[in-house]
Write a protein that holds these residues in place. Structure first.
Motif, PDB file in Angstrom:
ATOM      1  N   GLN A 147      -5.312   6.873  -1.364  1.00  0.00           N
ATOM      2  CA  GLN A 147      -4.891   5.679  -0.633  1.00  0.00           C
ATOM      3  C   GLN A 147      -4.947   4.508  -1.592  1.00  0.00           C
ATOM      4  O   GLN A 147      -6.015   4.200  -2.134  1.00  0.00           O
ATOM      5  N   ARG A 172      -9.679  -0.798  -4.970  1.00  0.00           N
ATOM      6  CA  ARG A 172      -8.366  -0.846  -4.335  1.00  0.00           C
ATOM      7  C   ARG A 172      -7.893   0.528  -3.865  1.00  0.00           C
ATOM      8  O   ARG A 172      -7.068   0.607  -2.954  1.00  0.00           O
ATOM      9  N   PHE A 173      -8.387   1.593  -4.502  1.00  0.00           N
ATOM     10  CA  PHE A 173      -7.920   2.942  -4.190  1.00  0.00           C
ATOM     11  C   PHE A 173      -9.060   3.756  -3.594  1.00  0.00           C
ATOM     12  O   PHE A 173     -10.241   3.530  -3.900  1.00  0.00           O
ATOM     13  N   ARG A 205       0.128   5.773   0.285  1.00  0.00           N
ATOM     14  CA  ARG A 205      -0.804   6.892   0.314  1.00  0.00           C
ATOM     15  C   ARG A 205      -0.125   8.098  -0.307  1.00  0.00           C
ATOM     16  O   ARG A 205       0.884   8.586   0.199  1.00  0.00           O
ATOM     17  N   THR A 245      -4.196   0.456  -2.159  1.00  0.00           N
ATOM     18  CA  THR A 245      -3.960  -0.832  -1.534  1.00  0.00           C
ATOM     19  C   THR A 245      -3.924  -1.916  -2.600  1.00  0.00           C
ATOM     20  O   THR A 245      -4.298  -1.685  -3.754  1.00  0.00           O
ATOM     21  N   SER A 246      -3.485  -3.106  -2.199  1.00  0.00           N
ATOM     22  CA  SER A 246      -3.409  -4.243  -3.131  1.00  0.00           C
ATOM     23  C   SER A 246      -2.740  -3.836  -4.439  1.00  0.00           C
ATOM     24  O   SER A 246      -3.226  -4.150  -5.530  1.00  0.00           O
ATOM     25  N   SER A 261       0.831  -1.203   0.000  1.00  0.00           N
ATOM     26  CA  SER A 261       0.000   0.000   0.000  1.00  0.00           C
ATOM     27  C   SER A 261       0.861   1.246   0.000  1.00  0.00           C
ATOM     28  O   SER A 261       2.002   1.231   0.480  1.00  0.00           O
TER      29      SER A 261
END
Length: 133
Positions: free
Chosen positions: A82, A67-68, A19, A84-85, A17
């Motif tokens: 943000q 995912r975002f 940010r 992720t994955s 991840s």
């Protein structure tokens, strides 16, 4: 003068991840459309996530697939992404942009199965995201 400064990029392994943050100045934050975009090597810039100007509705590109998350903090004039994955195919230079305007730089955005060309007037310098497998 409107300025956008991105930060938070870096190198992560697949599944990780990050940010991203975009600090904005020079206009009343939260009143204009703002978004995140990316450009992969050898490809055109594309939209990733947007916040609309009036309703502040958030939308995401089809490839994001939950995912975002895009968000903004008006208290610090910052919009976040943000992620992720993360996948290797997410490797790109990520940019934030503000002020949808027909005189801005045009970029393709595909969301909900519909693709449109949007133009944004102000752009940051970008932050690199590299995802390794």
């Amino acid at each position: 003068q409107v300025q956008l400064v991105e930060s938070g990029g870096g190198s992560v392994q697949a599944g990780g991840s990050l940010r991203l943050a975009c600090s904005a100045s020079g206009y009343t934050f939260g009143t204009k459309s703002v978004g995140w975009f990316r450009q992969q090597p050898g490809k055109e810039r594309e939209g990733v996530a947007l916040i609309s100007d009036i309703s502040r509705r958030t939308t995401y590109a089809d490839f994001v697939k939950d995912r975002f998350t895009i968000s903004q903090d008006n208290a610090v004039n910052t919009v976040y992404l943000q992620m992720t994955s993360l996948k290797p195919e997410d490797t790109a230079m990520y940019y934030c942009a503000a002020f949808r305007s027909s005189s801005g730089s045009r970029v393709r955005y595909c969301s909900g199965g519909v693709c449109n060309n949007f133009s944004y007037l102000y752009w940051g310098q970008g932050t690199q995201v590299t995802v390794s497998s």
